[in-house]
Design an enzyme around this catalytic site. Structure first.
Site, mmCIF file in Angstrom:
data_model
loop_
_atom_site.group_PDB
_atom_site.id
_atom_site.type_symbol
_atom_site.label_atom_id
_atom_site.label_comp_id
_atom_site.label_asym_id
_atom_site.label_seq_id
_atom_site.Cartn_x
_atom_site.Cartn_y
_atom_site.Cartn_z
ATOM 1 N N ASP A 1 3.016 29.516 85.719
ATOM 2 C CA ASP A 1 3.370 30.753 86.437
ATOM 3 C C ASP A 1 2.406 31.844 85.995
ATOM 4 O OD1 ASP A 1 4.898 33.005 87.662
ATOM 5 O OD2 ASP A 1 6.496 31.521 87.845
ATOM 6 N N HIS B 1 7.876 29.389 100.326
ATOM 7 C CA HIS B 1 8.424 30.312 101.339
ATOM 8 C C HIS B 1 8.025 31.770 101.080
ATOM 9 C CE1 HIS B 1 12.549 31.597 99.383
ATOM 10 N NE2 HIS B 1 11.571 31.634 98.520
HETATM 11 C C1 LIG Z 1 10.661 33.191 94.064
HETATM 12 S S1 LIG Z 1 10.081 32.854 92.498
HETATM 13 C C2 LIG Z 1 10.642 31.181 92.251
HETATM 14 C C3 LIG Z 1 10.860 30.875 90.797
HETATM 15 C C4 LIG Z 1 11.357 29.446 90.534
HETATM 16 N N1 LIG Z 1 10.485 28.445 91.071
HETATM 17 C C5 LIG Z 1 12.761 29.234 91.050
HETATM 18 O O1 LIG Z 1 13.027 28.332 91.781
HETATM 19 O O2 LIG Z 1 13.639 30.011 90.682
HETATM 20 C C6 LIG Z 1 8.336 32.621 92.778
HETATM 21 C C7 LIG Z 1 7.537 32.437 91.517
HETATM 22 O O3 LIG Z 1 6.142 32.304 91.861
HETATM 23 C C8 LIG Z 1 5.391 32.953 90.871
HETATM 24 N N2 LIG Z 1 4.064 33.271 91.378
HETATM 25 C C9 LIG Z 1 3.715 34.251 92.253
HETATM 26 N N3 LIG Z 1 2.385 34.236 92.452
HETATM 27 C C10 LIG Z 1 1.876 33.232 91.700
HETATM 28 C C11 LIG Z 1 0.562 32.723 91.497
HETATM 29 N N4 LIG Z 1 -0.486 33.268 92.125
HETATM 30 N N5 LIG Z 1 0.388 31.676 90.652
HETATM 31 C C12 LIG Z 1 1.471 31.127 90.013
HETATM 32 N N6 LIG Z 1 2.733 31.550 90.175
HETATM 33 C C13 LIG Z 1 2.946 32.597 91.005
HETATM 34 C C14 LIG Z 1 6.239 34.184 90.575
HETATM 35 O O4 LIG Z 1 5.881 34.791 89.362
HETATM 36 C C15 LIG Z 1 7.623 33.609 90.567
HETATM 37 O O5 LIG Z 1 8.039 33.161 89.305
HETATM 38 O O1 LIG Z 2 12.473 39.664 95.986
HETATM 39 C C1 LIG Z 2 13.228 38.711 96.232
HETATM 40 C C2 LIG Z 2 14.612 38.871 96.336
HETATM 41 C C3 LIG Z 2 15.408 37.788 96.592
HETATM 42 C C4 LIG Z 2 16.841 37.968 96.702
HETATM 43 C C5 LIG Z 2 17.442 39.154 96.399
HETATM 44 C C6 LIG Z 2 18.783 39.285 96.501
HETATM 45 C C7 LIG Z 2 19.545 38.249 96.929
HETATM 46 O O2 LIG Z 2 20.892 38.396 97.016
HETATM 47 C C8 LIG Z 2 18.974 37.062 97.257
HETATM 48 C C9 LIG Z 2 17.609 36.930 97.151
HETATM 49 O O3 LIG Z 2 14.922 36.523 96.726
HETATM 50 C C10 LIG Z 2 13.578 36.346 96.622
HETATM 51 C C11 LIG Z 2 13.068 35.043 96.773
HETATM 52 O O4 LIG Z 2 13.901 33.978 96.960
HETATM 53 C C12 LIG Z 2 11.698 34.844 96.699
HETATM 54 O O5 LIG Z 2 11.230 33.590 96.856
HETATM 55 C C13 LIG Z 2 10.830 35.904 96.467
HETATM 56 C C14 LIG Z 2 11.304 37.176 96.319
HETATM 57 C C15 LIG Z 2 12.703 37.412 96.404
#
Ligand SMILES: C[S@@+](CC[C@H](N)C(=O)[O-])C[C@H]1O[C@@H](n2cnc3c(N)ncnc32)[C@H](O)[C@@H]1O
Ligand SMILES: O=c1cc(-c2ccc(O)cc2)oc2c(O)c(O)ccc12
Length: 369
Positions: A232, A270
């Site tokens: 990450d 996504h």
């Molecule tokens: C929506 S979160 C999902 C976190 C985790 N996979 C989960 O299921 O809860 C997206 C993750 O992608 C990471 N991310 C965003 N840009 C990135 C990049 N350029 N390289 C690696 N990770 C990245 C963010 O820091 C974040 O932790």
């Molecule tokens: O920035 C977000 C925020 C959410 C989010 C916030 C509040 C809720 O009740 C549900 C979801 O989820 C995110 C997400 O799933 C993602 O992939 C990126 C950003 C955010």
């Protein structure tokens, strides 16, 4: 204006009025849910151990007695939207029938974890609390303007920088966001053990955008033969504790991804446009090719939503397309149909994919070279 409507036309217009008001006021339910969580109502009801009356709830919450009726109004809406339920209580004299509030499955998922008994179900409180974070709510005020402007998201108009940069610069939001994502990941523990066919023969896995590592920990518990790297952005993995089977690597998935048998993404693709997903999938190919031998070719595993209006229930589609809007407003992303996923896989040079419906709203997509 022609006011000579038939009864039937009038009814249709009244239905439409109710429909407009219900949707325009949708935020009332989420704000009321937020209020109930802020007051700690689910935990009070859970801790009471039996159905709790409105008067008992007022006392337990330490609220002024004059707020009783208002609290009852709040509870009525949240009962209607199935966050709480009510059961009839019979007093000793059996004269005044009272009602007691109890939790539903949804509010059991929203308990603050305070005791061992609450650990039996995952906890979605941090994910739900994030809705009310002004950082997430403010961008919606800019959605209309954004359609005429060049910033990549409404989030960027509201905060001046993209979400991932904002998280890097704001430790409080970074922590809340990562906790929220980790809370959502707990749901994976419900079914991880049922995925043995998917992980059979897999020795190494990189969880790209793996946040604080909860997905990897759940997978390691279910499949002890694995070794995992959580990959990450550097500020996300800073200070994480490693074990012999779990390592953290900081970097940018657009530049390169560490090699492994499986490149795993949950709730990551996504977040991105088709153009960016293609770039990420190309990096996956490099990462898989450099470890795979002739009999073990490696694969990409994606846990994300697949929009399927034809087969999903109406409310499930609604939740998925609400997330689609959330991704658009916050991070340039989208929720995809199977056809849209397939196009991306083929365009990126993958040959075949398989979808397993296992995680409720999310599907598991295996993508093969
Ligand atoms: C929506 S979160 C999902 C976190 C985790 N996979 C989960 O299921 O809860 C997206 C993750 O992608 C990471 N991310 C965003 N840009 C990135 C990049 N350029 N390289 C690696 N990770 C990245 C963010 O820091 C974040 O932790
Ligand atoms: O920035 C977000 C925020 C959410 C989010 C916030 C509040 C809720 O009740 C549900 C979801 O989820 C995110 C997400 O799933 C993602 O992939 C990126 C950003 C955010």
């Amino acid at each position: 204006m022609d006011l000579n409507h038939s009864q039937e036309e009038a009814n249709e217009l009244f239905e439409a009025q109710a429909h407009i008001y219900r949707h325009a006021l949708n935020y009332v339910t989420s704000m009321s849910l937020g209020c109930a969580l802020e007051l700690g109502i689910p935990n009070i009801i859970h801790g009471y151990g039996k159905p709790i009356t409105i008067q008992e709830l007022v006392l337990k919450l330490n609220l002024p007695i004059e707020k009783t009726l208002y609290l009852q109004q709040l509870m009525r809406l949240l009962i209607h939207s199935n966050f709480f339920s009510v059961i009839k209580l019979h007093s000793h004299e059996d004269v005044d029938e009272k009602e007691g509030y109890v939790l539903t499955t949804s509010s059991k998922l929203l308990l603050k974890n305070t005791s061992e008994s609450l650990q039996k179900v995952p906890n979605l409180l941090p994910f739900t609390n994030l809705i009310l974070d002004p950082v997430i709510m403010t961008p919606w005020q800019f959605l209309g303007k954004w359609f005429h402007r060049s910033e990549s998201t409404a989030f960027e108009i509201a905060h001046g920088i993209p979400l991932w940069e904002f998280a890097n610069k704001n430790p409080r939001f970074n922590e809340n966001f990562n906790d929220a994502m980790a809370s959502d990941s707990q749901m994976m523990s419900l079914v991880a053990k049922d995925c043995h066919e998917i992980f059979a023969g897999v020795k190494s896995l990189v969880d790209v955008g793996g946040g604080t590592g909860l997905n990897a920990k759940i997978l390691l518990e279910a499949f002890p033969h694995l070794t995992c790297i959580v990959f990450d952005l550097p500020h996300v993995i800073a200070g994480m504790i490693e074990t012999s089977k779990l390592k953290y690597v900081g970097g940018d998935m657009f530049s390169s991804i560490p090699s492994a048998d499986v490149i795993f993404f949950k709730n990551v693709l996504h977040d991105w446009s088709d153009e960016n997903v293609l770039k990420i999938l190309k990096q996956c190919q490099e990462a898989i090719r450099s470890t795979s031998d002739t009999c073990n070719k490696g694969k990409v595993i994606i846990i994300d939503m697949v929009v399927d209006e034809k087969h999903d229930r109406h409310e499930i589609t609604e939740t998925k397309i609400v997330f689609d809007m959330l991704m658009m407003v916050l991070v340039t992303g989208r929720e995809r149909t199977e056809v849209e996923w397939k196009k991306l896989f083929l365009k990126a040079g993958f040959c075949r994919y398989k979808i397993t419906l296992i995680f409720g709203l999310r599907s598991l997509l295996e993508v093969f070279l």
